[in-house]
Design a protein around this motif. Structure first.
Motif, mmCIF file in Angstrom:
data_model
loop_
_atom_site.group_PDB
_atom_site.id
_atom_site.type_symbol
_atom_site.label_atom_id
_atom_site.label_comp_id
_atom_site.label_asym_id
_atom_site.label_seq_id
_atom_site.Cartn_x
_atom_site.Cartn_y
_atom_site.Cartn_z
ATOM 1 N N TYR A 144 1.136 -1.306 0.161
ATOM 2 C CA TYR A 144 -0.187 0.101 0.052
ATOM 3 C C TYR A 144 0.772 1.448 -0.099
ATOM 4 C CZ TYR A 144 -4.099 3.830 1.238
ATOM 5 O OH TYR A 144 -4.554 4.623 1.747
ATOM 6 N N PHE A 145 2.101 1.206 0.969
ATOM 7 C CA PHE A 145 3.270 2.978 0.697
ATOM 8 C C PHE A 145 3.413 2.586 -0.146
ATOM 9 C CE2 PHE A 145 7.193 4.112 1.525
ATOM 10 C CZ PHE A 145 7.003 5.082 2.480
ATOM 11 N N TRP A 184 1.141 3.958 -3.250
ATOM 12 C CA TRP A 184 0.887 5.062 -2.759
ATOM 13 C C TRP A 184 2.364 6.271 -3.273
ATOM 14 C CZ3 TRP A 184 3.343 8.830 0.303
ATOM 15 C CH2 TRP A 184 2.787 10.011 0.930
ATOM 16 N N ARG A 185 3.465 5.387 -3.447
ATOM 17 C CA ARG A 185 4.573 6.292 -3.143
ATOM 18 C C ARG A 185 4.605 6.313 -4.769
ATOM 19 N NH1 ARG A 185 8.910 7.473 0.009
ATOM 20 N NH2 ARG A 185 9.506 8.344 -1.963
ATOM 21 N N SER A 239 2.222 6.444 -7.452
ATOM 22 C CA SER A 239 1.606 6.608 -8.147
ATOM 23 C C SER A 239 1.806 8.767 -7.855
ATOM 24 C CB SER A 239 -0.139 7.114 -6.722
ATOM 25 O OG SER A 239 0.447 7.598 -5.555
ATOM 26 N N TYR A 240 2.652 8.929 -6.065
ATOM 27 C CA TYR A 240 3.182 10.408 -6.406
ATOM 28 C C TYR A 240 4.496 10.579 -8.029
ATOM 29 C CZ TYR A 240 0.592 12.261 -2.518
ATOM 30 O OH TYR A 240 -1.147 13.258 -2.281
ATOM 31 N N PRO A 280 -3.992 8.888 -5.071
ATOM 32 C CA PRO A 280 -3.408 8.294 -4.977
ATOM 33 C C PRO A 280 -3.723 6.648 -4.123
ATOM 34 C CG PRO A 280 -2.447 10.521 -4.312
ATOM 35 C CD PRO A 280 -3.649 10.542 -4.975
ATOM 36 N N GLY A 281 -4.583 7.357 -2.699
ATOM 37 C CA GLY A 281 -5.151 6.032 -2.207
ATOM 38 C C GLY A 281 -6.124 4.901 -3.398
ATOM 39 N N TYR A 297 -4.366 4.172 -6.293
ATOM 40 C CA TYR A 297 -3.488 3.399 -6.562
ATOM 41 C C TYR A 297 -2.881 2.259 -5.724
ATOM 42 C CZ TYR A 297 -3.943 6.167 -10.677
ATOM 43 O OH TYR A 297 -4.800 6.757 -11.654
ATOM 44 N N ALA A 298 -2.804 3.104 -4.395
ATOM 45 C CA ALA A 298 -2.378 2.269 -3.270
ATOM 46 C C ALA A 298 -3.252 1.240 -2.894
ATOM 47 C CB ALA A 298 -2.173 3.308 -1.585
ATOM 48 N N SER A 299 -4.361 1.421 -2.921
ATOM 49 C CA SER A 299 -5.373 0.063 -2.701
ATOM 50 C C SER A 299 -5.126 -1.435 -3.419
ATOM 51 C CB SER A 299 -6.939 0.599 -2.604
ATOM 52 O OG SER A 299 -6.928 1.541 -0.981
ATOM 53 N N TRP A 312 1.905 -3.082 -7.669
ATOM 54 C CA TRP A 312 2.548 -1.951 -8.168
ATOM 55 C C TRP A 312 3.240 -1.708 -9.292
ATOM 56 C CZ3 TRP A 312 7.596 -1.721 -9.378
ATOM 57 C CH2 TRP A 312 8.351 -0.450 -8.729
#
Length: 462
Positions: A18-19, A22-23, A25-26, A42-43, A45-47, A150
């Motif tokens: 998840y982390f 999130w990274r 996506s940024y 972004p949440g 994509y992390a999910s 990812w």
């Protein structure tokens, strides 16, 4: 690694991916001018990365746990020497249990043949290899799935739709499990009840006045045929439930009106939690209170007035059960009374009505659907109670309307019939399922009535 530890490890891996998602996506949005150029937040994509890590691994773990025991058992029994190969299914199960007991340390290897000891050692080795292979496969699938999720993080990826689709299917799966569980319970009770009614006439069960399900082993013994008239059980259940509701409904409703309409907010802040503590007291504690305090007090008071009171009575059980049910009615009624719009109260008061008249003619009618729903829920709770009845009302199936005598209920008899080793081809044991079916029908009927009442009055007052 055990399945529980693997699940904990999977939670940690899901958080890691998840982390990373999130990274990423940024990172992929930075050359485009920021996250506003991403299709989803972004949440999401992390999910999505966490979902690809968790779901395939969970599916593999579930499938593995379903089939691994059968595979190990088949390979183990096939590898046994011909000298101890079982001849039939009974011998197969006995030998397998013996091997498992030796492997688990429950049986001393000195008391079994050497072949069985060798098979137990082989079983331990196979189980260890199975755990190792399952752990490796589980972690590999989780990591590969997380990496795949990812790597898919791109600005144009519709992550929100995919995540919401996964959540929709998960919710549908949960609802399906609940429906199938309910269906399984109903069918299991229904099929066993049909077997019971093949042995005992439904007319005798529904209209018989004597309940004595003790089946003798020999025809010359007393009670060889048994008596399965359930009317005394229905009468006892209704009697105790009626007494309980006579206590719970007035007290619960009046306390709810006081807390919602008259009590100061400081009084309400501590009075309501204290009242709801009653709902958290275990029923066995209520049973002790009924058996050791209420029942002797009722008997002593009755004898002082020249009445004959049993040491275990419906009145004692009903009074204590009513105390137990008060929070159910009070809490639900308080919530629905508080939810009545303030404008209805203000309109009534503006027309000259007093606060008491407003409560009686405006608030209570508007809150009636919720109040009736809470009362019928409390009735279902009273009908299904067991411990208080066992300890305060006894086990005697008496057909009486006298609350000072000992009675029993449907739930108590279900517990009594299923205690200990039972034969599920006996009418005595199968009677528990017939009683359970009747209890299910009654509670279902109460829920249907509650829904109809709520629907009727909701249409009237909305």
């Amino acid at each position: 690694m055990q399945a529980g530890n693997l699940v904990l490890l999977l939670v940690a891996l899901g958080a890691v991916f998840y982390f990373f998602g999130w990274r990423r996506s940024y990172a992929v949005s930075a050359p485009l001018g920021g996250v506003r150029h991403l299709h989803s937040l972004p949440g999401y994509y992390a999910s999505l990365a966490a979902v690809w890590c968790v779901l395939p691994a969970l599916a593999l773990l579930g499938l593995w746990l379903i089939i691994d025991d059968a595979v190990i058992r088949t390979n183990l029994m096939a590898s046994l020497p011909s000298s101890i190969q079982p001849a039939n299914e009974v011998d197969y199960n006995l030998l397998l249990n013996q091997i498992r007991n030796v492997a688990g340390g429950a049986l001393n290897p000195a008391f079994v043949p050497a072949e069985v000891v060798a098979a137990a050692e082989q079983l331990v080795a196979m189980q260890a290899r199975n755990q190792q292979m399952m752990s490796i496969a589980f972690v590999s699938i989780a990591v590969l799935g997380g990496v795949w999720g990812w790597s898919r993080v791109q600005p144009r990826l519709r992550a929100r739709q995919q995540v919401e689709s996964v959540m929709k299917w998960m919710l549908m799966g949960s609802a399906t499990v609940a429906i199938l569980t309910t269906l399984g319970i109903v069918l299991s009770v229904l099929f066993e009840s049909i077997r019971f009614f093949q042995k005992v006439s439904p007319v005798e069960f529904l209209f018989g006045l004597q309940w004595s399900p003790q089946i003798a082993l020999r025809a010359d013994q007393v009670g060889a045929t048994g008596a399965f008239g359930a009317v005394p059980l229905f009468a006892g259940t209704l009697l105790i439930s009626f007494i309980a509701m006579c206590v719970a409904v007035p007290v619960g409703l009046m306390s709810a009106i006081y807390l919602a309409e008259y009590a100061h907010r400081n009084v309400r802040a501590w009075a309501k939690p204290i009242l709801e503590i009653l709902a958290g007291v275990p029923t066995v504690v209520y049973g002790f209170f009924a058996a050791l305090t209420v029942a002797p007090a009722i008997r002593g008071f009755g004898e002082s007035m020249g009445l004959t009171v049993a040491s275990e009575s419906a009145l004692a059980a009903g009074l204590v059960m009513g105390i137990m049910i008060i929070p159910f009615i009070s809490s639900l009624a308080d919530d629905v009374i508080t939810a009545v719009p303030r404008a209805m109260r203000d309109g009534s008061l503006a027309l000259g009505a007093t606060q008491s008249e407003t409560i009686k003619r405006v608030v209570i009618p508007a809150a009636l659907p919720g109040i009736m729903g809470g009362i019928l829920l409390a009735v279902s709770r009273a009908i299904g109670e067991t411990m208080i009845v066992v300890m305060a009302a006894g086990l005697a199936a008496n057909l009486t309307a006298n609350p000072l005598e000992a009675v029993t209920t449907i739930t108590v008899q279900i517990v009594t019939l299923l205690v200990g080793d039972q034969e599920f081809d006996s009418a005595k044991t199968l009677a528990a399922f017939a009683l359970g079916l009747m209890l299910f029908i009654v509670t279902l009927g109460l829920n249907v009535i509650a829904l109809k009442i709520v629907k009727k009055y909701r249409e009237q007052y909305e």
